[in-house]
Design a protein around this motif. Structure first.
Motif, mmCIF file in Angstrom:
data_model
loop_
_atom_site.group_PDB
_atom_site.id
_atom_site.type_symbol
_atom_site.label_atom_id
_atom_site.label_comp_id
_atom_site.label_asym_id
_atom_site.label_seq_id
_atom_site.Cartn_x
_atom_site.Cartn_y
_atom_site.Cartn_z
ATOM 1 N N ASP A 238 -6.032 46.263 -29.813
ATOM 2 C CA ASP A 238 -5.193 45.076 -29.918
ATOM 3 C C ASP A 238 -4.382 44.674 -28.686
ATOM 4 O O ASP A 238 -3.348 44.185 -28.470
ATOM 5 C CB ASP A 238 -3.809 44.940 -30.892
ATOM 6 C CG ASP A 238 -4.601 45.068 -32.194
ATOM 7 O OD1 ASP A 238 -3.999 45.881 -33.068
ATOM 8 O OD2 ASP A 238 -5.611 44.721 -32.421
ATOM 9 N N GLU B 61 -4.533 36.044 -34.521
ATOM 10 C CA GLU B 61 -4.154 37.073 -35.265
ATOM 11 C C GLU B 61 -3.455 38.409 -34.308
ATOM 12 O O GLU B 61 -2.377 38.898 -34.799
ATOM 13 C CB GLU B 61 -4.825 37.489 -36.345
ATOM 14 C CG GLU B 61 -5.734 36.589 -37.004
ATOM 15 C CD GLU B 61 -6.680 35.505 -36.382
ATOM 16 O OE1 GLU B 61 -6.723 34.415 -36.673
ATOM 17 O OE2 GLU B 61 -7.276 36.035 -35.414
ATOM 18 N N GLN B 62 -4.277 38.469 -33.399
ATOM 19 C CA GLN B 62 -4.192 39.667 -32.567
ATOM 20 C C GLN B 62 -2.766 39.645 -31.661
ATOM 21 O O GLN B 62 -2.127 40.317 -31.243
ATOM 22 C CB GLN B 62 -5.156 40.122 -31.727
ATOM 23 C CG GLN B 62 -6.263 40.538 -32.417
ATOM 24 C CD GLN B 62 -6.170 41.652 -33.118
ATOM 25 O OE1 GLN B 62 -5.190 42.531 -32.699
ATOM 26 N NE2 GLN B 62 -6.647 42.038 -33.917
ATOM 27 N N ASN C 204 0.000 40.507 -33.973
ATOM 28 C CA ASN C 204 0.096 42.108 -33.954
ATOM 29 C C ASN C 204 0.629 42.683 -32.478
ATOM 30 O O ASN C 204 1.630 43.453 -32.855
ATOM 31 C CB ASN C 204 -1.488 42.694 -34.005
ATOM 32 C CG ASN C 204 -1.487 44.224 -34.224
ATOM 33 O OD1 ASN C 204 -0.939 44.723 -35.318
ATOM 34 N ND2 ASN C 204 -2.000 44.892 -33.232
ATOM 35 N N ARG C 205 0.344 42.083 -31.597
ATOM 36 C CA ARG C 205 0.885 42.262 -30.387
ATOM 37 C C ARG C 205 2.643 42.078 -30.285
ATOM 38 O O ARG C 205 3.387 42.749 -29.889
ATOM 39 C CB ARG C 205 0.382 41.660 -29.166
ATOM 40 C CG ARG C 205 1.308 41.953 -27.868
ATOM 41 C CD ARG C 205 1.390 43.519 -27.685
ATOM 42 N NE ARG C 205 0.224 44.023 -27.266
ATOM 43 C CZ ARG C 205 -0.137 44.679 -25.957
ATOM 44 N NH1 ARG C 205 0.706 44.270 -25.113
ATOM 45 N NH2 ARG C 205 -0.940 45.516 -26.137
ATOM 46 N N GLY D 209 3.666 43.492 -34.468
ATOM 47 C CA GLY D 209 2.707 44.694 -35.263
ATOM 48 C C GLY D 209 1.890 44.010 -36.390
ATOM 49 O O GLY D 209 1.746 42.961 -36.505
ATOM 50 N N PRO D 210 1.595 44.909 -37.248
ATOM 51 C CA PRO D 210 0.370 44.763 -38.379
ATOM 52 C C PRO D 210 1.193 43.625 -39.222
ATOM 53 O O PRO D 210 0.282 42.615 -39.804
ATOM 54 C CB PRO D 210 0.293 45.841 -39.242
ATOM 55 C CG PRO D 210 0.512 47.021 -38.167
ATOM 56 C CD PRO D 210 1.638 46.707 -37.264
ATOM 57 N N LYS E 103 0.330 40.157 -37.577
ATOM 58 C CA LYS E 103 -1.013 39.913 -37.639
ATOM 59 C C LYS E 103 -1.419 39.374 -39.120
ATOM 60 O O LYS E 103 -2.051 38.412 -39.079
ATOM 61 C CB LYS E 103 -1.842 41.308 -37.349
ATOM 62 C CG LYS E 103 -3.345 41.120 -37.574
ATOM 63 C CD LYS E 103 -3.688 42.371 -37.465
ATOM 64 C CE LYS E 103 -5.393 42.402 -37.608
ATOM 65 N NZ LYS E 103 -5.990 43.606 -37.311
ATOM 66 N N GLN F 288 -10.444 39.698 -39.077
ATOM 67 C CA GLN F 288 -9.238 40.250 -38.433
ATOM 68 C C GLN F 288 -8.393 41.375 -39.447
ATOM 69 O O GLN F 288 -7.821 42.242 -39.055
ATOM 70 C CB GLN F 288 -8.419 39.442 -37.620
ATOM 71 C CG GLN F 288 -8.781 38.929 -36.415
ATOM 72 C CD GLN F 288 -9.214 39.729 -35.313
ATOM 73 O OE1 GLN F 288 -8.310 40.875 -35.057
ATOM 74 N NE2 GLN F 288 -10.177 39.894 -34.678
ATOM 75 N N PRO G 71 -11.468 44.593 -38.985
ATOM 76 C CA PRO G 71 -10.757 44.322 -37.284
ATOM 77 C C PRO G 71 -11.546 45.226 -36.462
ATOM 78 O O PRO G 71 -11.699 44.774 -35.177
ATOM 79 C CB PRO G 71 -9.282 44.938 -37.577
ATOM 80 C CG PRO G 71 -9.391 45.897 -38.556
ATOM 81 C CD PRO G 71 -10.259 45.369 -39.691
#
Length: 471
Positions: free
Chosen positions: A13, A112-113, A116-117, A120-121, A124, A361, A365
């Motif tokens: 990610d 979406e990533q 995540n960055r 976190g999940p 995302k 994603q 993923p």
């Protein structure tokens, strides 16, 4: 190969924030000293030209909301509408700037990533769900237009004054045919860039619509006798209908900002288009966004002004319906209706691409591109949207909730908080002006969300029917 190494990064990610600072400074400036370009988080080198990218993003911005802008102007007045439209246009360009800056810092080009960055999940999943829900709502609204308008257009071209029940005048059958014959083949293309040609044709249809609106301004007299004779809710004199208002405040004025904000939602498509842009860098993609937004600003403004100055107080929430009431068999306006139908139909595949990417994603993923998965997801999404359009008689309130929550999230809230969370403090301290601006921008999105939801709840409580067109 470099591409394999890059895909390895995508599984993690992105890059470490600090490590990403130097590559960002090189990659997203117009040229690197050695002339090379790195690719991050993409399955292929960008091959889409600058012009095709502009067409795709413009097509993603332009929605059915353009049909409601003249009505919005009638509830604000010309000057107030122009001020609000300019305000929303600037905010949309700034929002894309935040999104591209956040994506550039970590070398990620997927909404979406970025979630995540940043968080976190859970971030995302939330970003993917918001994109999915919003774009499914947009696809459904476009197909609802096809379901309601296409039978009337066919009926008018056949010279019929009423629907006589033939299968080809059944909207449910027609959206299935359109989905299978037009939307699905376009949605199966591997790259969004290939849709630049259909996007260009779609925009041409909307330019025809705008040209017809301007032409009709000088061919339809005011006032409309039909409106004066049949409208039971107005007791104003004729002069009120044929006089342009500069500033107007009424019960529906507050709807204008959400309508305009929704009309500029294109953010789920920005990063996929960025990924496929040839010689991609932040400055080049920002230029694509600025040109697209400026083009839509001009089209929105001209449509609103000439539509409003044609009908003044008689303009309806859906502009085409006003023309139809004047002359149901007007050949020019029938062609315009057909052009609008083509435009919204060709927009559906562009809107589908970010949904499929969001689903990928969440569910797959780490999987490389596979045609079977690509096709099955597209087919399932179109199938679900068709079911919604066929079996749900009226989902105006559902769309209202979706629009009131997802549109402010995609335009204001997520880009703002992503920027604050992702850009390293070593590069921009938390109390720096850019981060404070981004935080205020996200706060503005919360204000829009609360305001929009409040209007919908008031509608439900009072039982009034208000509409002004959405994206």
């Amino acid at each position: 190969m470099e591409l394999q190494k890059v895909n390895g990064h995508s599984k993690e990610d992105g890059f470490d924030s600090l490590d990403a600072m130097n590559p960002e400074r090189e990659e997203f400036l117009p040229h690197k000293p050695d002339g090379k370009k790195e690719t991050h988080f993409t399955d292929f080198e960008g091959k889409t030209s600058f012009g095709m990218s502009v067409f795709n993003l413009s097509n993603a911005i332009m929605g059915s909301g353009i049909l409601g802008l003249a009505f919005a102007m009638s509830n604000t007045g010309i000057i107030l509408f122009i001020i609000l439209l300019f305000f929303i246009t600037i905010l949309s360009a700034y929002s894309i700037h935040l999104l591209l800056k956040s994506a550039g810092v970590v070398g990620i080009r997927a909404y979406e990533q970025l979630g995540n960055r940043a968080f976190g999940p859970p971030g995302k999943i939330v970003a993917a769900c918001i994109i999915t829900v919003h774009n499914i709502g947009a696809m459904s609204s476009y197909l609802f237009i096809v379901k309601s308008e296409l039978p009337l257009v066919i009926q008018a071209f056949l010279g019929k004054t009423e629907n006589t029940g033939e299968w080809f005048l059944n909207g449910n059958y027609l959206i299935i045919i359109v989905s299978i014959c037009i939307i699905l083949p376009l949605a199966l293309m591997k790259q969004l860039g290939y849709l630049g040609y259909t996007s260009g044709f779609s925009l041409t249809c909307m330019v025809f619509f705008l040209s017809s609106v301007i032409y009709k301004k000088f061919n339809i007299p005011c006032p409309l006798e039909d409106y004066q004779n049949t409208n039971h809710s107005h007791t104003v004199v004729v002069e009120d209908f044929c006089e342009a208002k500069m500033f107007t405040i009424n019960s529906q004025t507050a709807y204008t900002i959400p309508i305009l904000a929704f009309a500029f939602v294109c953010h789920p498509e920005v990063l996929p288009i960025y990924t496929e842009l040839r010689d991609a860098n932040k400055k080049r993609m920002q230029k694509v966004a600025n040109i697209s937004i400026l083009a839509m600003f001009v089209m929105y403004l001209l449509t609103a002004i000439f539509g409003y100055l044609t009908f003044y107080g008689a303009v309806e929430s859906e502009l085409l319906h006003t023309y139809i009431r004047v002359d149901p068999l007007d050949v020019l306006m029938l062609c315009v209706r057909l052009a609008v139908l083509v435009a919204v139909t060709l927009t559906v595949p562009v809107v589908l691409f970010p949904i499929r990417r969001a689903v990928m994603q969440i569910l797959f993923p780490d999987k490389p591109f596979h045609w079977a998965r690509h096709i099955i997801i597209a087919f399932c999404l179109i199938f679900v949207v068709n079911l919604l359009v066929i079996f749900v008689p009226s989902i105006r309130d559902i769309f209202g909730i979706i629009g009131a929550t997802s549109a402010p999230s995609l335009i204001f809230i997520l880009p703002g908080i992503f920027y604050v969370r992702i850009v390293p403090e070593e590069q921009e301290p938390l109390m720096s002006r850019p981060k404070i601006q981004a935080a205020c921008f996200a706060g503005l999105g919360f204000v829009f969300m609360v305001m929009s939801l409040s209007f919908i709840i008031i509608d439900w409580v009072t039982g009034e029917s208000r509409s002004g067109g959405g994206h």
